[in-house]
Design an enzyme around this catalytic site. Structure first.
Site, PDB file in Angstrom:
ATOM      1  N   ALA A  43      -0.961   9.914  -1.661  1.00 19.26           N
ATOM      2  CA  ALA A  43      -1.376  10.321  -2.597  1.00 19.26           C
ATOM      3  C   ALA A  43      -0.735  10.565  -3.984  1.00 19.26           C
ATOM      4  CB  ALA A  43      -2.324  11.740  -2.353  1.00 19.26           C
ATOM      5  N   ILE A  47      -4.687   4.781  -6.307  1.00 18.23           N
ATOM      6  CA  ILE A  47      -6.150   4.899  -5.615  1.00 18.23           C
ATOM      7  C   ILE A  47      -6.191   6.565  -5.151  1.00 18.23           C
ATOM      8  CG2 ILE A  47      -7.078   3.221  -5.275  1.00 18.23           C
ATOM      9  CD1 ILE A  47      -6.959   2.519  -2.682  1.00 18.23           C
ATOM     10  N   TYR A 200      -0.514  -7.703   7.000  1.00 17.26           N
ATOM     11  CA  TYR A 200      -1.302  -6.866   6.497  1.00 17.26           C
ATOM     12  C   TYR A 200      -2.362  -6.838   6.774  1.00 17.26           C
ATOM     13  CZ  TYR A 200      -3.750  -4.507   2.624  1.00 17.26           C
ATOM     14  OH  TYR A 200      -4.411  -3.678   1.690  1.00 17.26           O
TER      15      TYR A 200
END
Length: 323
Positions: A43, A47, A200
């Site tokens: 965080a 986003i 990924y």
């Protein structure tokens, strides 16, 4: 001639940018989170930070779980200013690529928090160009994006269940659709071909399969689990670590035509607070609505196999199982 071609390209790019942002979903819920506790990994930027801003503004106590504490404290200061006295933002250290760090973080949460109503597994990387292995023997991308969150969720699951109704939100990506096969016995590319994009994509498919099997194990508990593809979002993920030219190019393309971080956080928020998702679990959400994964992403058998392999790879102990 070249001037006209350049002008046409600029108009095309701008048109695609406007269209993509126009059709992007927006979380319309005004739900209050007064008295609710949230953990969100990763965080400190992008986003994750934008989601934290919104959730604290709704009155939640948001625990910003981040690898870099100094950076996270700066982000938390921004979150508090944005919230204008509502809610609470606190920082706790965790590195999802390090299983010992995940266990320390979870132990602190279990000691300090009486309730946990929302867990958002957001932290992630696009791996390095050559395969790297963590001290736990796990491939770095898989460790950061999948294994760390798998372990964290399991460690906190008892607290989350006691706090029901509660929600788990797991970040994934449409990059999972590049994966055409998945070997549960070789999740760390011990024998299979490795590339940063392959790793990924596989980690994002594992996020979806984790959500699927977690939903099965949570039936009747009052806890829901959904996964979210935020879309093409301009964030620092494209420029962290040992950046390949392909990743750099993708970052520039998305900068020109993609969403900003606030728009990218909307589907996370929809999954976290929307009234229409109350009691709804096991969904793949894109632009604030349900979408469909690949066949691999819907395989119950594969989901169970990935769960079982993940338990072995993170060395999940009997006392750490809460399902």
């Amino acid at each position: 001639m070249w001037t006209e071609v350049a002008a046409a390209l600029v108009l095309l790019v701008m048109g695609l940018r406007v269209w993509y942002r126009w059709q992007a979903g927006v979380c319309g819920s005004k739900a209050s989170l007064e008295g609710k506790t949230v953990v969100i990994t990763g965080a400190s930027a992008g986003i994750g930070k934008e989601a934290a801003k919104d959730l604290v503004s709704r009155g939640a106590r948001v625990i910003m779980a981040c690898r870099n504490v100094e950076k996270a404290e700066r982000a938390a200061a921004e979150v508090r200013i944005h919230a204008r006295g509502k809610g609470e933002a606190v920082v706790r250290q965790v590195d999802t690529s390090d299983l010992a760090s995940v266990r320390r973080f979870a132990a602190r949460i279990l000691k300090e928090e009486e309730r946990l109503h929302l867990l958002i597994n957001n932290a992630g990387i696009v791996g390095p160009p050559t395969r790297e292995v963590t001290k736990d023997g796990l491939e770095l991308t898989m460790a950061t994006n999948h294994y760390g969150h798998f372990l964290l969720t399991n460690l906190l699951l008892g607290l989350i269940k006691r706090s029901a109704p509660s929600r788990i939100v797991i970040l994934t990506s449409d990059s999972h659709d590049e994966v055409t096969k998945l070997n549960p016995d070789c999740l760390n590319f011990e024998h299979d071909h490795y590339s940063s994009f392959t790793a990924y994509g596989q980690s994002k498919l594992c996020n979806i399969l984790f959500t699927l099997e977690l939903t099965n194990k949570l039936q009747g508990t009052g806890v829901t689990a959904n996964c979210v593809h935020p879309g093409g979002v301009t964030t620092e993920i494209f420029y962290k670590g040992d950046v390949t030219w392909k990743l750099w190019m993708w970052g520039k393309i998305i900068y020109l035509m993609g969403k900003d971080a606030t728009q990218g956080a909307q589907t996370i928020l929809h999954a976290a607070v929307s009234e229409e998702l109350e009691g709804v679990s096991g969904k793949y959400l894109v632009d604030c609505k349900e979408a469909q994964t690949t066949d691999l992403g819907r395989s119950q058998k594969l989901a169970k196999q990935v769960w079982e392999a993940s338990e072995v790879d993170v060395k999940l102990q009997a006392g750490e199982k809460h399902y």
